[in-house]
Write an enzyme that holds these catalytic residues in place. Structure first.
Site, PDB file in Angstrom:
ATOM      1  N   GLU A  39     -43.507  34.494  27.488  1.00 42.03           N
ATOM      2  CA  GLU A  39     -42.910  35.850  27.174  1.00 42.03           C
ATOM      3  C   GLU A  39     -43.528  36.980  27.850  1.00 42.03           C
ATOM      4  O   GLU A  39     -43.682  37.607  28.155  1.00 42.03           O
ATOM      5  CB  GLU A  39     -42.102  36.255  26.458  1.00 42.03           C
ATOM      6  CG  GLU A  39     -41.419  37.363  26.657  1.00 42.03           C
ATOM      7  CD  GLU A  39     -41.158  37.844  24.776  1.00 42.03           C
ATOM      8  OE1 GLU A  39     -41.301  38.797  24.070  1.00 42.03           O
ATOM      9  OE2 GLU A  39     -40.132  36.592  24.261  1.00 42.03           O
ATOM     10  N   GLU A  82     -53.080  39.038  23.674  1.00 42.34           N
ATOM     11  CA  GLU A  82     -51.488  38.533  23.299  1.00 42.34           C
ATOM     12  C   GLU A  82     -51.188  37.666  22.366  1.00 42.34           C
ATOM     13  O   GLU A  82     -50.552  38.311  21.640  1.00 42.34           O
ATOM     14  CB  GLU A  82     -51.082  37.864  24.161  1.00 42.34           C
ATOM     15  CG  GLU A  82     -51.040  39.227  26.211  1.00 42.34           C
ATOM     16  CD  GLU A  82     -50.194  40.560  25.370  1.00 42.34           C
ATOM     17  OE1 GLU A  82     -48.697  40.369  24.626  1.00 42.34           O
ATOM     18  OE2 GLU A  82     -50.854  41.441  25.428  1.00 42.34           O
TER      19      GLU A  82
END
Length: 189
Positions: A23, A98
């Site tokens: 995501e 991330e």
């Protein structure tokens, strides 16, 4: 908005939190729009915003942007948004950053009452006492993270029931980097 019918229940036992990590990665650029944060910048410049969340059975990506006179910005935003799912870059150099963002979310929320309830339910849903959560069984002993406890058809080798809620939905540095690398697994492949 786009609802993807894949969530943390679908994460493999040896890469728990993968759906949440993906995501995050989808927002980092696409083949059609390779400049990092181009999408967020475009939305911000035109009064819009976006977000996403990963649930147990699905992941929701959404954005909003005010309509302009000729809907030019709306269509451009849709083109950029749809490219996430057609041609994401998923660059390895962005993965570490991330991964740190996923770890930060985990650390920020792990002592929240709702998060603690979720963790408790995850541990107790292992049903066989060996829930593959962050490499520990329900007693805190190190395990293989569930990688060897499932056979090829996904059932437990001990034939004891396993509920998908026993998985670790957030992911963190341990479940997405340290443990997989120790087993020779590259999360970016």
């Amino acid at each position: 908005a786009l609802l993807v019918n894949v969530g943390s229940y679908h994460d493999p036992p040896y890469l728990q939190g993968l759906s949440h990590f993906l995501e995050h990665m989808l927002f980092l650029g696409t083949e059609a729009f390779p400049i990092e944060n181009a999408y967020d910048s475009f939305l911000s410049q035109h009064g819009g915003d976006d977000n996403a969340y990963t649930d147990m059975e699905h992941t929701l990506y959404h954005y909003c942007i005010p309509q302009d006179t000729h809907s030019k910005h709306v269509w451009k935003a849709l083109e950029m948004f749809s490219s996430f799912f057609k041609c994401p870059l998923l660059k390895g150099e962005m993965a570490d950053r991330e991964l740190k963002a996923v770890e930060s979310e985990f650390e920020l929320n792990k002592n929240n009452d709702d998060a603690r309830l979720s963790q408790l339910m995850s541990f107790t849903c292992g049903m066989d006492g060996d829930a593959p959560i962050m490499g520990r069984d329900w007693k805190g002993n190190k395990t293989d993270g569930g990688a060897s406890s499932c056979n090829s058809n996904g059932s437990s080798s001990s034939e004891k029931p396993f509920h998908p809620f026993a998985k670790f939905p957030w992911g963190n540095m341990n479940s997405l980097k340290i443990e997989p690398e120790a087993k020779g697994i590259d999360v970016m492949k």
